[in-house]
Design an enzyme around this catalytic site. Structure first.
Site, PDB file in Angstrom:
ATOM      1  N   ARG A 111      -0.222  -7.910 -21.716  1.00  0.00           N
ATOM      2  CA  ARG A 111      -1.006  -7.539 -22.898  1.00  0.00           C
ATOM      3  C   ARG A 111      -0.285  -6.509 -23.771  1.00  0.00           C
ATOM      4  O   ARG A 111      -0.668  -6.282 -24.915  1.00  0.00           O
ATOM      5  CB  ARG A 111      -2.389  -7.037 -22.488  1.00  0.00           C
ATOM      6  CG  ARG A 111      -2.379  -5.733 -21.715  1.00  0.00           C
ATOM      7  CD  ARG A 111      -3.746  -5.423 -21.127  1.00  0.00           C
ATOM      8  NE  ARG A 111      -4.789  -5.435 -22.154  1.00  0.00           N
ATOM      9  CZ  ARG A 111      -5.046  -4.413 -22.967  1.00  0.00           C
ATOM     10  NH1 ARG A 111      -4.297  -3.317 -22.891  1.00  0.00           N
ATOM     11  NH2 ARG A 111      -6.006  -4.470 -23.855  1.00  0.00           N
ATOM     12  N   PRO A 155       0.796  -1.219   0.000  1.00  0.00           N
ATOM     13  CA  PRO A 155       0.000   0.000   0.000  1.00  0.00           C
ATOM     14  C   PRO A 155       0.835   1.279   0.000  1.00  0.00           C
ATOM     15  O   PRO A 155       0.335   2.344  -0.369  1.00  0.00           O
ATOM     16  CB  PRO A 155      -0.821  -0.109   1.295  1.00  0.00           C
ATOM     17  CG  PRO A 155      -0.795  -1.548   1.667  1.00  0.00           C
ATOM     18  CD  PRO A 155       0.521  -2.063   1.177  1.00  0.00           C
ATOM     19  N   GLU A 160       1.570  -8.465   8.664  1.00  0.00           N
ATOM     20  CA  GLU A 160       1.691  -7.031   8.946  1.00  0.00           C
ATOM     21  C   GLU A 160       2.592  -6.313   7.941  1.00  0.00           C
ATOM     22  O   GLU A 160       2.511  -5.112   7.771  1.00  0.00           O
ATOM     23  CB  GLU A 160       2.254  -6.837  10.371  1.00  0.00           C
ATOM     24  CG  GLU A 160       2.238  -5.396  10.860  1.00  0.00           C
ATOM     25  CD  GLU A 160       0.833  -4.817  10.955  1.00  0.00           C
ATOM     26  OE1 GLU A 160       0.710  -3.583  10.896  1.00  0.00           O
ATOM     27  OE2 GLU A 160      -0.125  -5.596  11.101  1.00  0.00           O
ATOM     28  N   ASP A 169      -5.879   2.080 -26.028  1.00  0.00           N
ATOM     29  CA  ASP A 169      -6.545   1.859 -24.746  1.00  0.00           C
ATOM     30  C   ASP A 169      -6.660   3.143 -23.953  1.00  0.00           C
ATOM     31  O   ASP A 169      -5.858   4.077 -24.114  1.00  0.00           O
ATOM     32  CB  ASP A 169      -5.746   0.862 -23.899  1.00  0.00           C
ATOM     33  CG  ASP A 169      -6.006  -0.568 -24.313  1.00  0.00           C
ATOM     34  OD1 ASP A 169      -7.048  -0.825 -24.926  1.00  0.00           O
ATOM     35  OD2 ASP A 169      -5.149  -1.423 -24.016  1.00  0.00           O
TER      36      ASP A 169
END
Length: 244
Positions: free
Chosen positions: A154, A89, A116, A169
């Site tokens: 991709r 994160p 953790e 895209d």
């Protein structure tokens, strides 16, 4: 390209890596995907990969030794200097531009954490990149690794049936992608825009550019702040603003 994923739960990747575009990419030898349970590198008889944090606190921390040994073994076996990517994160927010950057590499190693977090020595002395797929917390890095593998694969040559698909895209051009339609030309009273049926390729391309800009203006105006818009595009935006 070679992509190794270090995870304590390798079975999570079976369906994702064995289906659709990722399976086809492997069948075409465009990419080699390998998932390694780094528990097998633990140096104790119980294959323990985590321990209590120094200084106390909630949760368990992944030990440095199994992860260092796994990465070093993969480097040696492949004789490469891979990008070692930590899914966490705290990392850089993932983007299409980052996917395009990683798609130029020969070898990637993705580290999927649990508990953790990681021993900080992994972060400081082993990884080259830290990536977050969004401002939220998951139970582990596996889902993030799947996102990275899919978005990078991709982009590799020969993976998509039409090479233009990746170029146009959303986010590749800096804008959101224009609307798409297919047959029938009319469905339940809803019609395909006449311009797309005209066969006039130059006008169709202009319509797509305009609608791409309109969709970005409506949904992600923040993206326009980074765009070097030409005069025609600026006039379209002024028109959007006038018409609401």
């Amino acid at each position: 390209m070679k992509i190794d994923v270090l995870s304590l739960f390798p079975d999570m990747f079976t369906g994702v890596f064995g289906s659709s575009i990722l399976k086809q990419a492997q069948d075409r030898n465009a990419v080699s995907l390998n998932v390694v349970d780094f528990r097998q590198y633990a140096d104790n008889k119980h294959d323990k990969v985590d321990d209590y944090p120094y200084g106390g606190g909630a949760g368990m921390v992944l030990r440095a030794q199994p992860i260092f040994d796994a990465v070093e073994d993969l480097r040696k076996r492949n004789n490469t200097k891979p990008r070692v990517i930590l899914l966490c994160p705290q990392g850089e927010r993932y983007s299409q531009q980052k996917a395009e950057e990683l798609a130029e590499e020969e070898h990637l190693i993705l580290l999927c954490g649990h508990y953790e977090g990681y021993d900080e020595r992994v972060r400081k002395h082993l990884v080259t990149d830290e990536i977050s797929i969004g401002d939220y917390v998951l139970t582990g890095g596996e889902v993030g690794a799947m996102v990275v593998v899919d978005s990078v694969t991709r982009l590799l040559p020969g993976v998509l049936g039409n090479a233009e698909s990746a170029i146009t895209d959303s986010f590749s051009t800096g804008l959101l992608e224009h609307p798409h339609y297919t047959r029938p030309a009319e469905f339940r009273g809803m019609k395909v825009p006449d311009i797309l049926l005209s066969g006039h390729h130059k006008r169709i391309e202009e319509w797509r550019e305009r609608e791409s800009l309109r969709r970005t203006w409506l949904r992600r105006p923040d993206l326009l702040e980074r765009q070097d818009l030409n005069e025609r595009q600026k006039e379209w935006i002024r028109e959007f603003e006038r018409n609401g």
